[in-house]
Design a protein around this motif. Structure first.
Motif, PDB file in Angstrom:
ATOM      1  N   UNK A  57       0.822  -1.217   0.000  1.00  0.00           N
ATOM      2  CA  UNK A  57       0.000   0.000   0.000  1.00  0.00           C
ATOM      3  C   UNK A  57       0.853   1.263   0.000  1.00  0.00           C
ATOM      4  N   UNK A  58       1.978   1.259   0.711  1.00  0.00           N
ATOM      5  CA  UNK A  58       2.835   2.446   0.742  1.00  0.00           C
ATOM      6  C   UNK A  58       3.397   2.763  -0.644  1.00  0.00           C
ATOM      7  N   UNK A  59       3.653   1.717  -1.430  1.00  0.00           N
ATOM      8  CA  UNK A  59       4.121   1.916  -2.811  1.00  0.00           C
ATOM      9  C   UNK A  59       2.974   2.373  -3.699  1.00  0.00           C
ATOM     10  N   UNK A  60       1.785   1.818  -3.471  1.00  0.00           N
ATOM     11  CA  UNK A  60       0.609   2.166  -4.281  1.00  0.00           C
ATOM     12  C   UNK A  60       0.279   3.650  -4.156  1.00  0.00           C
ATOM     13  N   UNK A  61       0.310   4.189  -2.936  1.00  0.00           N
ATOM     14  CA  UNK A  61      -0.158   5.559  -2.747  1.00  0.00           C
ATOM     15  C   UNK A  61       0.918   6.619  -3.003  1.00  0.00           C
ATOM     16  N   UNK A  62       2.182   6.239  -3.036  1.00  0.00           N
ATOM     17  CA  UNK A  62       3.249   7.233  -3.216  1.00  0.00           C
ATOM     18  C   UNK A  62       3.130   8.007  -4.535  1.00  0.00           C
ATOM     19  N   UNK A  63       2.913   7.352  -5.703  1.00  0.00           N
ATOM     20  CA  UNK A  63       2.787   8.137  -6.945  1.00  0.00           C
ATOM     21  C   UNK A  63       1.634   9.121  -6.902  1.00  0.00           C
ATOM     22  N   UNK A  64       0.505   8.702  -6.279  1.00  0.00           N
ATOM     23  CA  UNK A  64      -0.641   9.594  -6.194  1.00  0.00           C
ATOM     24  C   UNK A  64      -0.340  10.835  -5.375  1.00  0.00           C
ATOM     25  N   UNK A  65       0.398  10.683  -4.285  1.00  0.00           N
ATOM     26  CA  UNK A  65       0.740  11.842  -3.454  1.00  0.00           C
ATOM     27  C   UNK A  65       1.675  12.793  -4.191  1.00  0.00           C
ATOM     28  N   UNK A  66       2.630  12.244  -4.940  1.00  0.00           N
ATOM     29  CA  UNK A  66       3.546  13.103  -5.710  1.00  0.00           C
ATOM     30  C   UNK A  66       2.768  13.845  -6.795  1.00  0.00           C
ATOM     31  N   UNK A  67       1.891  13.116  -7.502  1.00  0.00           N
ATOM     32  CA  UNK A  67       1.081  13.750  -8.551  1.00  0.00           C
ATOM     33  C   UNK A  67       0.148  14.794  -7.961  1.00  0.00           C
ATOM     34  N   UNK A  68      -0.481  14.469  -6.830  1.00  0.00           N
ATOM     35  CA  UNK A  68      -1.381  15.417  -6.174  1.00  0.00           C
ATOM     36  C   UNK A  68      -0.643  16.707  -5.819  1.00  0.00           C
ATOM     37  N   UNK A  69       0.567  16.575  -5.297  1.00  0.00           N
ATOM     38  CA  UNK A  69       1.354  17.759  -4.946  1.00  0.00           C
ATOM     39  C   UNK A  69       1.637  18.614  -6.165  1.00  0.00           C
ATOM     40  N   UNK A  70       2.025  17.956  -7.270  1.00  0.00           N
ATOM     41  CA  UNK A  70       2.406  18.702  -8.478  1.00  0.00           C
ATOM     42  C   UNK A  70       1.228  19.471  -9.065  1.00  0.00           C
ATOM     43  N   UNK A  71       0.084  18.798  -9.245  1.00  0.00           N
ATOM     44  CA  UNK A  71      -1.038  19.476  -9.909  1.00  0.00           C
ATOM     45  C   UNK A  71      -1.717  20.480  -8.973  1.00  0.00           C
ATOM     46  N   UNK A  72      -1.724  20.201  -7.660  1.00  0.00           N
ATOM     47  CA  UNK A  72      -2.282  21.177  -6.716  1.00  0.00           C
ATOM     48  C   UNK A  72      -1.447  22.452  -6.719  1.00  0.00           C
ATOM     49  N   UNK A  73      -0.120  22.283  -6.782  1.00  0.00           N
ATOM     50  CA  UNK A  73       0.764  23.449  -6.830  1.00  0.00           C
ATOM     51  C   UNK A  73       0.552  24.231  -8.121  1.00  0.00           C
ATOM     52  N   UNK A  96       3.444  24.725 -13.996  1.00  0.00           N
ATOM     53  CA  UNK A  96       4.160  23.458 -14.132  1.00  0.00           C
ATOM     54  C   UNK A  96       5.475  23.488 -13.363  1.00  0.00           C
ATOM     55  N   UNK A  97       6.205  24.609 -13.420  1.00  0.00           N
ATOM     56  CA  UNK A  97       7.489  24.708 -12.717  1.00  0.00           C
ATOM     57  C   UNK A  97       7.293  24.580 -11.214  1.00  0.00           C
ATOM     58  N   UNK A  98       6.290  25.289 -10.691  1.00  0.00           N
ATOM     59  CA  UNK A  98       5.983  25.162  -9.262  1.00  0.00           C
ATOM     60  C   UNK A  98       5.647  23.711  -8.928  1.00  0.00           C
ATOM     61  N   UNK A  99       4.776  23.109  -9.752  1.00  0.00           N
ATOM     62  CA  UNK A  99       4.360  21.741  -9.488  1.00  0.00           C
ATOM     63  C   UNK A  99       5.509  20.757  -9.559  1.00  0.00           C
ATOM     64  N   UNK A 100       6.389  20.936 -10.559  1.00  0.00           N
ATOM     65  CA  UNK A 100       7.520  20.017 -10.711  1.00  0.00           C
ATOM     66  C   UNK A 100       8.467  20.120  -9.518  1.00  0.00           C
ATOM     67  N   UNK A 101       8.787  21.349  -9.100  1.00  0.00           N
ATOM     68  CA  UNK A 101       9.703  21.527  -7.968  1.00  0.00           C
ATOM     69  C   UNK A 101       9.126  20.935  -6.681  1.00  0.00           C
ATOM     70  N   UNK A 102       7.846  21.173  -6.448  1.00  0.00           N
ATOM     71  CA  UNK A 102       7.238  20.691  -5.212  1.00  0.00           C
ATOM     72  C   UNK A 102       6.999  19.184  -5.270  1.00  0.00           C
ATOM     73  N   UNK A 103       6.683  18.673  -6.461  1.00  0.00           N
ATOM     74  CA  UNK A 103       6.555  17.223  -6.605  1.00  0.00           C
ATOM     75  C   UNK A 103       7.879  16.522  -6.353  1.00  0.00           C
ATOM     76  N   UNK A 104       8.972  17.096  -6.856  1.00  0.00           N
ATOM     77  CA  UNK A 104      10.297  16.519  -6.622  1.00  0.00           C
ATOM     78  C   UNK A 104      10.646  16.557  -5.134  1.00  0.00           C
ATOM     79  N   UNK A 105      10.260  17.647  -4.461  1.00  0.00           N
ATOM     80  CA  UNK A 105      10.540  17.766  -3.024  1.00  0.00           C
ATOM     81  C   UNK A 105       9.832  16.661  -2.249  1.00  0.00           C
TER      82      UNK A 105
END
Length: 251
Positions: free
Chosen positions: A54-70, A111-120
């Motif tokens: 489950x920790x692997x399943x939800x990790x991509x969603x959290x990164x994507x959520x951070x990027x598009x929300x930003x 996109x730049x904001x989202x990419x930087x925060x998603x990487x973080x």
């Protein structure tokens, strides 16, 4: 070509540079809390989801959520601030910068904001957990992030253009943006929905974004129909943002 859009993006990056550390620190807190609370808190109750922990399943969603929300936050709030407070949009009108330049500049800034925060967020999850992905999978995942950020940036641009009260933007985030994200498979697979609800949820572009990006990041497979849905949605969102912004500044 796009010289005006680059000028707007460059201005936004100068503003971001002044507060980059505090912005990254603040944006990491929320998804990391979700990851620790749900990923580790429920680990004893949910062993595997769709064949992965489950920790692997939800990790991509959290990164994507951070990027598009930003991307949404940056576009909505900066457009509103530049229009209502700094009056920067009015200044743009006496320069050769076009409506397309402004909207494209805001999309790239989002996109730049989202990419930087998603990487973080990805870096923190990478350092604190056993979540790992193959480098070869990143290009496909990035395709989803680019299209998703473009959609959310356009929606943010529209909100920042038509909404005069800042609290209304907050209400749109709470009532529209976050429900669309949470119901699209960030924390659980869409297959868990009843058949009638699943048909509705599957038709939402955010489902194509979160489901498609998860598969791309974890397996390297690209879902063509998900990319097509996102590409069409991004084109419609861009056309809508340009038309609405153009009409607003002509008032």
């Amino acid at each position: 070509m796009f010289k005006g859009a680059f000028s707007i993006w460059n201005r936004d990056m100068l503003v971001l540079r002044r507060s980059l550390f505090s912005e990254l620190l603040a944006v990491v807190a929320s998804p990391l809390t979700f990851y620790l609370a749900f990923g580790f808190g429920l680990k004893g109750y949910i062993a595997n989801v769709e064949g992965v922990p489950y920790t692997v399943f939800m990790a991509p969603g959290l990164i994507t959520m951070t990027a598009v929300s930003a991307a949404f936050d940056e576009s909505a709030w900066s457009m509103w601030f530049h229009r209502k407070v700094q009056r920067t949009i009015e200044a743009y009108r006496v320069t050769p910068i076009t409506v397309y330049d402004i909207v494209i500049g805001k999309i790239i800034s989002g996109f730049t904001h989202g990419a930087l925060k998603g990487v973080a967020v990805a870096t923190v999850i990478f350092l604190l957990t056993g979540f790992r992905v193959a480098v070869a999978h990143l290009a496909g995942y990035l395709a989803f992030i680019v299209l998703g950020s473009m959609i959310f940036s356009c929606i943010g641009t529209v909100c920042g253009t038509v909404l005069d009260k800042p609290e209304t933007i907050g209400k749109v985030q709470a009532v529209v943006i976050m429900p669309l994200i949470f119901m699209s498979g960030v924390f659980f697979p869409v297959s868990s929905y009843p058949a009638g609800v699943r048909a509705f949820v599957t038709a939402i572009p955010t489902t194509a974004l979160f489901e498609g990006s998860r598969v791309a990041l974890l397996t390297g497979e690209l879902n063509g129909s998900s990319l097509a849905i996102l590409a069409l949605s991004a084109a419609v969102a861009f056309a809508g943002a340009v038309a609405i912004f153009n009409r607003k500044i002509e008032e």
